[in-house]
Write an enzyme that holds these catalytic residues in place. Structure first.
Site: not given
Length: 633
Positions: A222, A226, A366, A532
């Site tokens: 993360e 980010r 993913d 998405e």
């Protein structure tokens, strides 16, 4: 693909007179001139007299004949299309006389098929005269939404990771590095919101260095996508390495790069502390130490979604250590056994092996597949062709093992193998899987338009097949929105298939064609403002140039505006998208500003803004320039 017919106007001699109406008198006169009757009649005066008498008689009949009255319901409606302003219906003999002597209209010249096509291209279709301005207005609406979201954050949560818009306060759920500030920064730059750039940039310059030095535990994944990704993108867009096309307010670009490097040096401990090439999942910033997640396992997607960021940092700094450590992960995963290119969603940093059998393209799986193609695209100058080969094999596996059709209407979707390839198939599809259509399209054309790729003969049959699958899947992702009462997608959907159909759990929109294809369980009905689907709409629009993807994106944006907007500032996640009004969850995720609104803004904008053949987006929508060489000039 349509082809030009094999002839043009120059091949055909058109006689426009053939297709032009001629008056009755001209017909008679030409007949008299051209026929033998002219020669015969001219020999005697009686013949001339008879011809003259015949012409006078015909003229009298035409002038005195009563015209047929048009019915109001039928004929007048048809004739009105032929009458221009000021014309009158013919009702008397004088008008008939004027009409009789009026010169017949000249028909336009007949055009060849080639010319007809060219003329049609220049014709404005009614309702589309202001197409450009419509999308400029819609792009401006997204910009206003971003400003509204930022104002809520700035007023109630500045410096915190996330905004709680209903409570009007902030919360730290991502390590306390001011995640919303950094995630939103490059979006503001792209939108040209200099005031926001100044506010966010000043916060980074003043507060972020201290937080990087003093904060505690953060998640490697993360924080990389980010914070590190946001800083690197801001560096480029603000003019670092001469990448910015406009001047932004805020600190000098090097401020962003210096903070990125300081953060990355601490994050590297996740790699160097691990006994294998697989990094630990968590880092203690102030101690510059790392540790595995509870239970010891790392998510496959998390350890394989770090490479774009670390590679770009190495490129900018000239220090290869960031790239070398991160690429060890993919190089190691290349050697591990797979199921037709597909991999389990957990991996052990202690053994370096995959753990468990669950295969899916949703959570924890993913972005492994996303970064295979994107890291290759970012660094095509490097000898990393194995990444494209891994991606290609994986997409074949997806089509073979995970793609099925729903009933009764045949939506293509991507399911899961919760117990591996030998276990049963689950028709469950996370919203997260909607990254896949964009990734497939990007992998097919490598960022250029389909039209250009076809012109240059760059697409293989498999590329075309993947592009078709991308278009089918993005339609499914859109329908996950349209089947609900709010027009917003749930976090997870189940698709009805033969032998596995759940009734009574539809999305609430009974008018949707696909309401009986999709079931939504009670625990999965929340919406987190995820990006998405609009990400894939953006990529598919750029590549196919099909305007329907813009229209679908606008419908989604309108639903966000209607149901998630908070008057005091910000937007909120929802508890249940199947009921109206939906209950708000009191949380605005950082990716709503960093991804969702950014992709919508780009979807409605000009394709020259962050072009896909020059930039690659990390999984948090931070654009990095594609590297044409192995090192910075």
């Amino acid at each position: 693909m349509s082809k030009t017919l094999p002839y043009t106007r120059k091949d055909i001699h058109y006689d426009n007179a053939k297709f032009r109406q001629r008056s009755f008198l001209k017909v008679i006169s030409q007949t008299l001139v051209n026929s033998t009757m002219k020669r015969d009649c001219a020999k005697c005066s009686m013949g001339k007299f008879l011809v003259l008498l015949l012409l006078c008689g015909l003229g009298y009949l035409m002038l005195t004949h009563t015209s047929t009255t048009h019915s109001i319901s039928g004929g007048q409606e048809k004739d009105s299309n032929r009458l221009k302003d000021g014309d009158e219906l013919i009702t008397d003999g004088t008008s008939r006389l004027r009409r009789f002597w009026r010169k017949p209209p000249r028909l336009p010249p007949r055009l060849s098929p080639d010319e007809i096509g060219n003329v049609n291209k220049s014709v404005h279709v009614p309702g589309k005269l202001n197409t450009g301005s419509k999308w400029i207005d819609r792009q401006h609406s997204v910009k206003k939404a971003f400003s509204h979201a930022w104002s809520g954050y700035k007023n109630h949560a500045m410096g915190f990771d996330e905004l709680m818009p209903l409570s009007q306060r902030g919360m730290d759920g991502l390590g306390g590095l001011g995640a919303t500030v950094v995630d939103a920064l490059d979006t503001a730059m792209i939108m040209g919101l200099d005031e926001v750039v100044s506010e966010a940039g000043s916060w980074v310059e003043t507060h972020l260095p201290e937080r990087i030095n003093q904060k505690g535990q953060v998640n490697l994944f993360e924080t990389t996508i980010r914070i590190l990704g946001g800083l690197l993108s801001a560096y480029h867009l603000s003019g670092g390495e001469q990448g910015g096309t406009q001047t932004h307010k805020g600190p000098m670009p090097n401020i962003y790069l210096e903070n990125a490097r300081s953060l990355a040096d601490r994050l590297l401990t996740a790699f160097t502390s691990s006994p294998t090439a697989i990094p630990f999942s968590d880092v203690i910033l102030r101690d510059q130490s790392a540790q595995p997640a509870p239970g010891g396992l790392s998510s496959t997607s998390e350890v394989s979604t770090l490479q774009l960021e670390f590679n770009y940092l190495s490129f900018l700094t000239g220090d290869s250590k960031y790239s070398l450590e991160s690429m060890k992960v993919l190089e190691h995963m290349k050697t591990l056994p797979k199921v037709k290119g597909l991999v389990p969603i957990y991996i052990s940093p202690h053994s370096g092996e995959f753990s468990g059998d669950t295969i899916r393209l949703g959570s924890r799986g993913d972005s492994y597949y996303e970064y295979l193609i994107k890291v290759w695209l970012q660094n095509k100058a490097s000898n990393w062709t194995y990444l494209y080969e891994m991606y290609d094999e994986a997409m074949k596996g997806v089509k073979h093992l995970l793609v099925q059709k729903s009933i009764p209407n045949g939506l293509l979707f991507v399911g899961e193998l919760p117990y591996g390839p030998k276990g049963s198939f689950s028709p469950k599809m996370d919203h997260l899987v909607c990254f896949l259509p964009g990734t497939l399209a990007l992998g097919a054309t490598k960022g250029i338009t389909k039209k250009e790729a076809m012109k240059r003969n760059l697409l293989t049959l498999e590329d075309l097949e993947n592009l078709k699958l991308a278009e089918d899947l993005v339609k499914t992702c859109f329908e996950m929105y349209s089947v609900t009462s709010t027009g917003l997608a749930p976090e997870i959907a189940y698709f009805n298939i033969e032998g596995n159909s759940e009734g009574g759990l539809d999305g609430g929109n009974k008018s949707s064609e696909y309401v009986n294809d999709i079931s939504i369980k009670y625990a999965d009905r929340h919406n987190l403002l995820r990006p998405e689907t609009v990400e894939s709409l953006f990529v598919l629009y750029r590549i196919t140039e099909d305007p329907k993807y813009r229209e679908w994106g606008w419908e989604i944006f309108e639903a966000f505006e209607k149901y998630t907007k908070v008057d005091s500032g910000g937007y909120s996640s929802l508890d249940d998208v199947t009921v109206i009004p939906p209950h708000k969850r009191d949380k605005m995720e950082t990716f709503f500003l960093g991804e969702t609104l950014k992709y919508l803004y780009l979807l409605f904008g000009d394709s020259s803004l962050i072009p896909l053949d020059e930039f690659v987006f990390n999984t948090e929508a931070h654009p990095f320039p594609i590297q044409r060489t192995n090192k910075r000039e």
